[in-house]
Scaffold this motif. Structure first.
Motif, PDB file in Angstrom:
ATOM      1  N   GLY A   1       0.815  -1.213   0.000  1.00  0.00           N
ATOM      2  CA  GLY A   1       0.000   0.000   0.000  1.00  0.00           C
ATOM      3  C   GLY A   1       0.849   1.263   0.000  1.00  0.00           C
ATOM      4  N   VAL A   2       1.879   1.298   0.832  1.00  0.00           N
ATOM      5  CA  VAL A   2       2.786   2.451   0.865  1.00  0.00           C
ATOM      6  C   VAL A   2       3.507   2.606  -0.472  1.00  0.00           C
ATOM      7  CG1 VAL A   2       4.895   3.372   1.912  1.00  0.00           C
ATOM      8  CG2 VAL A   2       3.110   2.404   3.370  1.00  0.00           C
ATOM      9  N   ALA A   3       3.946   1.474  -1.032  1.00  0.00           N
ATOM     10  CA  ALA A   3       4.639   1.520  -2.324  1.00  0.00           C
ATOM     11  C   ALA A   3       3.723   2.057  -3.423  1.00  0.00           C
ATOM     12  CB  ALA A   3       5.147   0.123  -2.692  1.00  0.00           C
ATOM     13  N   ILE A   4       2.465   1.617  -3.435  1.00  0.00           N
ATOM     14  CA  ILE A   4       1.508   2.093  -4.443  1.00  0.00           C
ATOM     15  C   ILE A   4       1.240   3.591  -4.262  1.00  0.00           C
ATOM     16  CG2 ILE A   4      -0.903   1.944  -5.184  1.00  0.00           C
ATOM     17  CD1 ILE A   4      -0.775  -1.048  -4.636  1.00  0.00           C
ATOM     18  N   PHE A   5       1.137   4.042  -3.024  1.00  0.00           N
ATOM     19  CA  PHE A   5       0.961   5.471  -2.745  1.00  0.00           C
ATOM     20  C   PHE A   5       2.125   6.275  -3.320  1.00  0.00           C
ATOM     21  CE2 PHE A   5       2.332   8.784   0.364  1.00  0.00           C
ATOM     22  CZ  PHE A   5       1.432   9.766  -0.029  1.00  0.00           C
TER      23      PHE A   5
END
Length: 320
Positions: free
Chosen positions: A306-310
């Motif tokens: 999720g952090v990477a996609i953000f």
């Protein structure tokens, strides 16, 4: 096969039940019926094929080969292999389980699980047709990098004990010889038994997840998504990720919606963050994984990706 199944569901929902296409209930019901059967067929088929092929191919040798290389090699291999498998997040899980059973390193298996639903050939073709070669190449590179980095992070945390399924020890040479002497009928029977065992453990979670996804699909309009995740604020991709996780779809199914969202004013990076969260971090996927992985490992997986996609969304918004 799924083309004719969709036509049958069209007939069932719109003709037999008399519902009108475009209405909330009709869209939600159509999504639930179509995707439940499709996911069940894919799950059973893929689990069976993987189980059957494993009786012929010593996948432990793949593990031994990867363990003798630099750990980065395994993550790169798994990420590119994911591009060759036309699976959504749920249908990629059986092969993910096969990798776990083969004792391929945990982080490497997650690199595959991240890459597979985000970057198959259909997605690449649709991206090219909708947004051109520049965006397509940038997206492919980003997905591969995301899968490699996230897999490396998860693999470095030594979370093997958080895998709940029974990972059998590597067979001895004698055991392998016995396997080699098995008849085709025996292999097929064992593969079917293994498939049914796994399916019985996860099917109820798939139904619950698809049901929630169907409700959101039918009752949450695109305008609502644009309202809360539109604009050029730095946190817009974060809202895209949060709103995307409860939903479920394949990347190929999401791309036409992404075109609609961007035409309504959503920045491309935010739209892609939304799509990637729907595809790689879907609620049905989490509910299925809950049966084979601990909540701690699932949370780390979702949090890391999720952090990477953000970050991907922020970068896309800033450079495009």
């Amino acid at each position: 096969m799924f083309f004719y199944w969709e036509k049958f569901v069209d007939f069932l929902v719109y003709d037999s039940l008399g519902l009108t296409k475009g209405e909330h209930l009709a869209d939600a019901l159509h999504f639930f019926i179509y995707d439940t059967v499709k996911i069940f067929i894919l799950l059973v088929t893929i689990i069976y094929i993987v189980s059957f092929l494993r009786s012929y191919f010593p996948v432990e040798k793949i593990r031994d080969y990867l363990s003798g290389k630099h750990k980065l090699i395994g993550h790169v291999f798994a990420s590119f292999f994911g591009m060759l498998t036309p699976f959504c997040s749920c249908s990629a899980i059986p092969l993910f389980l096969g990798f776990l059973q083969a004792r391929i390193p945990l982080g490497v298996t997650f690199s595959y699980l991240i890459s597979a639903p985000l970057s198959d050939a259909v997605v690449i073709a649709l991206l090219f047709s909708l947004f051109g070669v520049k965006i397509t190449l940038l997206y492919i590179g980003t997905v591969i990098l995301l899968a490699i980095i996230a897999g490396l992070i998860i693999g470095s945390l030594n979370l093997e004990k958080e895998v709940l399924i029974d990972v059998k020890p590597v067979e001895s040479c004698c055991g392998n010889q016995n396997k080699e002497s098995q008849s085709l009928q025996s292999r097929a029977k064992e593969a079917w038994a293994a498939s049914m065992d796994i399916f019985k453990k996860i099917y109820i979670y798939a139904i619950i997840g698809i049901g929630i996804g169907a409700f959101i699909h039918g009752y949450v309009p695109a305008e609502t998504i644009v309202k809360y995740a539109g604009g050029d604020a730095w946190w817009a991709p974060l809202m895209g990720v949060i709103m995307g996780i409860p939903m479920y779809s394949s990347a190929a199914g999401m791309l036409p919606l992404i075109e609609v969202l961007t035409s309504k004013g959503m920045l491309l990076g935010t739209a892609l963050s939304f799509m990637m969260a729907v595809v790689a971090l879907s609620l049905p996927e989490a509910l299925i994984l809950k049966r084979v992985l601990s909540m701690k490992l699932i949370s780390i997986f979702f949090g890391t990706v999720g952090v990477a996609i953000f970050i991907v969304g922020v970068v896309f918004n800033s450079i495009l």
